[in-house]
Design a protein around this motif. Structure first.
Motif, PDB file in Angstrom:
ATOM      1  N   PRO A  75      73.862  26.552 -54.860  1.00 17.73           N
ATOM      2  CA  PRO A  75      72.703  27.305 -54.387  1.00 17.73           C
ATOM      3  C   PRO A  75      71.852  27.794 -55.556  1.00 17.73           C
ATOM      4  O   PRO A  75      72.375  28.176 -56.607  1.00 17.73           O
ATOM      5  N   LYS A  76      70.534  27.765 -55.352  1.00 14.88           N
ATOM      6  CA  LYS A  76      69.622  28.227 -56.389  1.00 14.88           C
ATOM      7  C   LYS A  76      68.871  29.454 -55.897  1.00 14.88           C
ATOM      8  O   LYS A  76      68.382  29.478 -54.765  1.00 14.88           O
ATOM      9  N   ARG A  77      68.804  30.432 -56.742  1.00 16.85           N
ATOM     10  CA  ARG A  77      68.061  31.632 -56.384  1.00 16.85           C
ATOM     11  C   ARG A  77      66.569  31.317 -56.454  1.00 16.85           C
ATOM     12  O   ARG A  77      66.047  30.977 -57.512  1.00 16.85           O
ATOM     13  N   ARG A  78      65.889  31.442 -55.309  1.00 16.68           N
ATOM     14  CA  ARG A  78      64.468  31.113 -55.254  1.00 16.68           C
ATOM     15  C   ARG A  78      63.601  32.302 -55.641  1.00 16.68           C
ATOM     16  O   ARG A  78      62.681  32.182 -56.438  1.00 16.68           O
ATOM     17  N   THR A  80      63.298  37.004 -55.187  1.00 17.24           N
ATOM     18  CA  THR A  80      63.765  38.286 -54.671  1.00 17.24           C
ATOM     19  C   THR A  80      62.552  39.080 -54.219  1.00 17.24           C
ATOM     20  O   THR A  80      61.546  39.168 -54.941  1.00 17.24           O
ATOM     21  N   THR A 124      78.380  31.085 -48.648  1.00 21.45           N
ATOM     22  CA  THR A 124      77.103  31.525 -49.195  1.00 21.45           C
ATOM     23  C   THR A 124      77.344  32.285 -50.492  1.00 21.45           C
ATOM     24  O   THR A 124      78.423  32.836 -50.699  1.00 21.45           O
ATOM     25  N   THR A 137      76.134  35.079 -51.497  1.00 17.07           N
ATOM     26  CA  THR A 137      76.151  36.533 -51.370  1.00 17.07           C
ATOM     27  C   THR A 137      76.715  36.924 -50.017  1.00 17.07           C
ATOM     28  O   THR A 137      76.645  36.169 -49.055  1.00 17.07           O
ATOM     29  N   TYR A 177      68.097  32.577 -51.499  1.00 11.86           N
ATOM     30  CA  TYR A 177      68.658  31.406 -52.172  1.00 11.86           C
ATOM     31  C   TYR A 177      68.302  30.142 -51.402  1.00 11.86           C
ATOM     32  O   TYR A 177      68.172  30.153 -50.178  1.00 11.86           O
ATOM     33  N   ASP A 178      68.171  29.046 -52.137  1.00  9.45           N
ATOM     34  CA  ASP A 178      67.971  27.720 -51.557  1.00  9.45           C
ATOM     35  C   ASP A 178      69.331  27.038 -51.464  1.00  9.45           C
ATOM     36  O   ASP A 178      70.054  26.926 -52.461  1.00  9.45           O
ATOM     37  N   LEU A 179      69.691  26.590 -50.279  1.00  4.41           N
ATOM     38  CA  LEU A 179      71.026  26.041 -50.036  1.00  4.41           C
ATOM     39  C   LEU A 179      70.913  24.732 -49.272  1.00  4.41           C
ATOM     40  O   LEU A 179      70.150  24.623 -48.306  1.00  4.41           O
TER      41      LEU A 179
END
Length: 390
Positions: free
Chosen positions: A67-70, A72, A274, A276, A301-303
């Protein structure tokens, strides 16, 4: 396109522009323009069983990309996000709602987490838990939370996406009331089929089986619309979304994401954890090939959508053919045995002929007679028993 032109269920598409955004909420019954397509098998009156994975089976596919954090969302106006939905009319925009308070606002954020628009609705709400957008660009806000399970009805509000990304304090809306057939339920998930625009609600329980409920084929803003249970659902679902073609639904809980094959018996085919906890929301990514998952901390996040691991193709051991030399040796050996028996048979035949032709003692007598004839000067005897002439 207006709010009144949006809510159609199980196989009915509504006319674009059936009412104007300024039309009051008492504008009447929404009337469909054309028939749509509902997911296969979901018209059955009896609820389908939710198919759980077989004991000992794994729903884990090959490890997807991490997963990439897109982004916040860091804005005081987003207090505690409870839902997320991708805009249809604006690239890189997602709509969200807050989970607390009695003030209903729809907030648009961009791919950097910045608030781009706040749409206020002067509507009385109790516990807004979900938001969705259909392919015509209508926003659905679901006031469906009921922790104490004491609500007689749940509500869905609809508004059109704005013509401009700017704040508005009083957006006109339509309200639809729904009632469960089996008593009050807590829920946090609203699904909209991408083809038919039919609404589905997924109830939330901490353990055991929850339920998937469908709205009627035609919903009215006057009176209460009865829901129908069509299937069981897994526990702990906090949000969900259909993939673009409607063949799969992706449901999320506080700790994982599950891919559900959408058929007459909804079936979880894959799961993934996930990054988080306290997961609250899920939406399609801007590409539509993955999902964005949000949490109460407003981190998104992008999943990758969990996919089923292909079953291994069974292999059948190939028979090892005998070497060509062995086959030749086998034929040669067989011929050798046959020749030996032929020779043995010929020898036996010769022996038999010999005995028949020369009876025992005859040759000895002929030899003695020949010797006597030599000593006496007489002619030798005839082998065939006739005397020779002198």
């Amino acid at each position: 396109m207006t709010a009144a032109s949006l809510l159609t269920l199980t196989g009915t598409a509504l006319p674009a522009g059936a009412a104007d955004a300024a039309t009051p909420a008492t504008s009447g019954v929404i009337r469909p323009a054309s028939a749509g397509l509902a997911p296969a098998g979901l018209r059955a009156a009896a609820p389908a069983a939710f198919v759980a994975p077989a004991a000992g089976s794994s729903l884990e596919a090959d490890p997807p990309p991490a997963p990439k954090r897109r982004f916040t969302i860091r804005d005081d106006r987003v207090d505690q996000t409870s839902g997320l939905a991708r805009s249809q009319n604006y690239d890189g925009i997602w709509w969200t709602v807050n989970d607390s308070g009695d003030k209903l606002e729809v907030i648009g954020v961009d791919k950097e987490g910045k608030v781009r628009a706040v749409l206020g609705l002067k509507a009385p709400v109790k516990d807004v838990e979900a938001i969705a957008v259909d392919h015509d660009g209508t926003i659905y806000i679901a006031d469906i939370g009921d922790n104490k399970k004491n609500r007689d009805m749940i509500e869905v509000f609809t508004i059109p996406e704005p013509s401009n990304l700017e704040d508005s304090e009083s957006v006109k809306f339509h309200r639809y009331d729904f009632e469960y057939p089996d008593g009050a339920h807590d829920a946090e998930t609203l699904l909209i089929d991408p083809e038919s625009k039919r609404l589905f609600f997924v109830t939330k329980v901490s353990s055991g089986k929850a339920g998937i409920y469908a709205a009627p084929e035609q919903a009215s803003i006057e009176g209460t619309n009865d829901l129908t249970k069509i299937a069981d659902a897994p526990a702990g679902v906090t949000d969900g979304v259909f993939v673009p073609d409607g063949s799969l639904a992706v449901l999320r809980s506080m700790t994982d994401v599950a891919t559900v094959e959408w058929s007459d018996e909804p079936n979880v085919i894959a799961r993934t954890a996930t990054p988080t906890a306290e997961g609250e929301s899920i939406a399609l990514s801007d590409s539509g090939n993955s999902v964005l998952i949000g949490s109460k901390t407003s981190a998104v996040y992008d999943l990758a959508v969990p996919s089923r691991k292909p079953a291994a193709t069974p292999t059948t051991p190939k028979a090892t053919p005998a070497p060509a030399a062995d086959a030749a040796d086998s034929g040669t050996t067989k011929k050798s045995h046959n020749l030996r028996w032929i020779l043995i048979g010929a020898a036996l035949f010769a022996i038999v002929i010999t005995f028949l032709t020369f009876p025992p003692g005859r040759r000895e007598r002929l030899d003695r007679m020949a010797e006597n004839a030599r000593l006496t000067g007489q002619p030798p005897p005839d082998p065939h028993g006739r005397r020779r002439a002198a």
